[in-house]
Enzyme design. Structure first.
Site, short mmCIF file in Angstrom:
data_model
loop_
_atom_site.label_atom_id
_atom_site.label_comp_id
_atom_site.label_asym_id
_atom_site.label_seq_id
_atom_site.Cartn_x
_atom_site.Cartn_y
_atom_site.Cartn_z
N SER A 1 0.83 -1.20 0.00
CA SER A 1 0.00 0.00 0.00
C SER A 1 0.88 1.26 0.00
CB SER A 1 -0.95 -0.05 1.20
OG SER A 1 -2.01 0.87 1.07
N GLU B 1 -10.19 -4.39 -5.73
CA GLU B 1 -9.87 -3.33 -4.77
C GLU B 1 -9.66 -1.98 -5.45
OE1 GLU B 1 -5.94 -2.85 -3.02
OE2 GLU B 1 -5.47 -4.88 -3.73
N HIS C 1 -7.76 -5.73 0.23
CA HIS C 1 -6.53 -4.96 0.13
C HIS C 1 -5.47 -5.56 1.05
CE1 HIS C 1 -3.94 -1.53 -0.43
NE2 HIS C 1 -3.98 -1.21 0.85
#
Length: 361
Positions: free
Chosen positions: A192, A292, A322
């Site tokens: 991320s 996602e 995620h």
């Protein structure tokens, strides 16, 4: 889980890019397009569907509340504290490391080889998570890749800037170099927001004339801080964790924090990996869920890397949450994805005997 593998396509032209001056333009002109190896993993286990629905009706509404009042003193540190309840991976050893401006942790799974190492940067939207929330994931990656991992507890918003986070990643890379690891023995990874940092650290290394690592691993990496493409994508309605308004508010929040903390006038546009000259970066593995919100970031990043001549493997996992890899032990797809990470790390840093001079035991 059925999947189609090694679907390869060579991109001849993908958009525009910032070339970084004459040197960047020269590098870009010499870059030959590289193939993207895309692997689609079809089917979502019952466990992964239960997890997705759980997050959809618990965490996702909380994030939308945060999006309404992002400047309130939210207890973001509580997320890191909650990480203490996660069980350690048996046989893993941990050692604290002090970097110039932050802490880090040396993680060694069983049967790791000192010839290679990973530098890992955790996710958390630049505002939360840390060593404890990601210790189990990092430990499993260490065991799968058979490599020690330096996990970095970098400085975060709102007290610091994203540039400070990148600087901490650079300090961690230099720390490994000082201990005898060579660039071709290092892989940088992150999930991320940590995926954003992984690419930005590699680009900063190249800009400073420091050899880049042997590979980059991005788990649903945030590669574009402009939310427009994500908000326009159908996944803005299907993502189990993030809604489009959360991404938009986060971008605005980050911009305001950066402006408040900078001293000399207003900041210029923030550089994103997706807008950069990516030539000269090492082979890259991207893993992302098909449903996602950050899926467009991985797909477009793979295209940009290929355009700049960087070999890229894009793995698309059907209807996962995620950073589903963190659910290893609960979701079977997570264990398989972590095995793929281990395979990639061992491929880009094959063991040929010997050990890194001065490497930590």
């Amino acid at each position: 889980m059925p999947h189609d593998t090694h679907h390869i396509r060579t991109l001849h032209s993908v958009g525009n890019s910032a070339t970084g001056g004459a040197h960047g333009a020269a590098a870009l002109s010499l870059s030959q397009p590289a193939p993207i190896t895309r692997e689609n993993y079809f089917g979502a286990s019952l466990q992964s569907q239960i997890l997705a629905n759980t997050l959809r009706y618990t965490v996702k509404p909380l994030l939308r509340v945060w999006a309404k009042w992002p400047h309130l003193p939210w207890p973001t540190g509580a997320v890191e504290l909650a990480g203490t309840v996660l069980p350690d991976v048996p046989g893993t050893r941990y050692r604290p490391v002090q970097l110039p401006h932050c802490k880090a942790e040396w993680v060694r799974g069983q049967e790791t080889h000192p010839h290679r190492v990973m530098l890992y940067l955790h996710g958390g939207a630049f505002v939360t998570c840390g060593l404890r929330t990601h210790r189990r994931l990092v430990s499993l990656i260490s065991a799968s890749a058979r490599t020690p991992v330096l996990s970095v507890d970098y400085r975060m918003l709102p007290r610091y800037t994203i540039n400070d986070s990148v600087a901490d990643g650079l300090h961690a890379y230099r720390w490994l170099l000082r201990r005898g690891y060579r660039p071709e023995q290092i892989v940088i990874g992150g999930d991320s927001a940590g995926g954003y940092l992984a690419f930005m650290v590699a680009l900063a290394l190249r800009a400073q004339g420091i050899p880049v690592p042997a590979g980059i691993v991005g788990l649903a990496p945030l590669t574009n801080l402009n939310p427009a493409s994500k908000m326009a994508h159908p996944n803005s309605k299907t993502c189990a964790l993030f809604s489009a308004d959360v991404m938009s508010v986060f971008t605005e929040y980050a911009n305001r924090i950066e402006q408040r903390l900078l001293i000399d006038g207003a900041p210029g546009p923030r550089v994103c990996p997706i807008d950069s000259d990516l030539s000269g970066l090492p082979p890259t593995l991207l893993q992302v869920s098909s449903s996602e919100l950050l899926f467009p970031d991985s797909e477009m990043m793979a295209e940009r890397l290929a355009h700049h001549g960087v070999p890229c493997q894009l793995q698309v996992w059907d209807r996962q949450v995620h950073v589903f890899q963190a659910a290893a032990g609960l979701v079977p797809e997570a264990a398989r994805a972590i095995n793929e990470i281990g395979r990639f790390v061992q491929d880009v840093v094959p063991v040929r005997g010997g050990r890194a001079t001065g490497a930590l035991a």
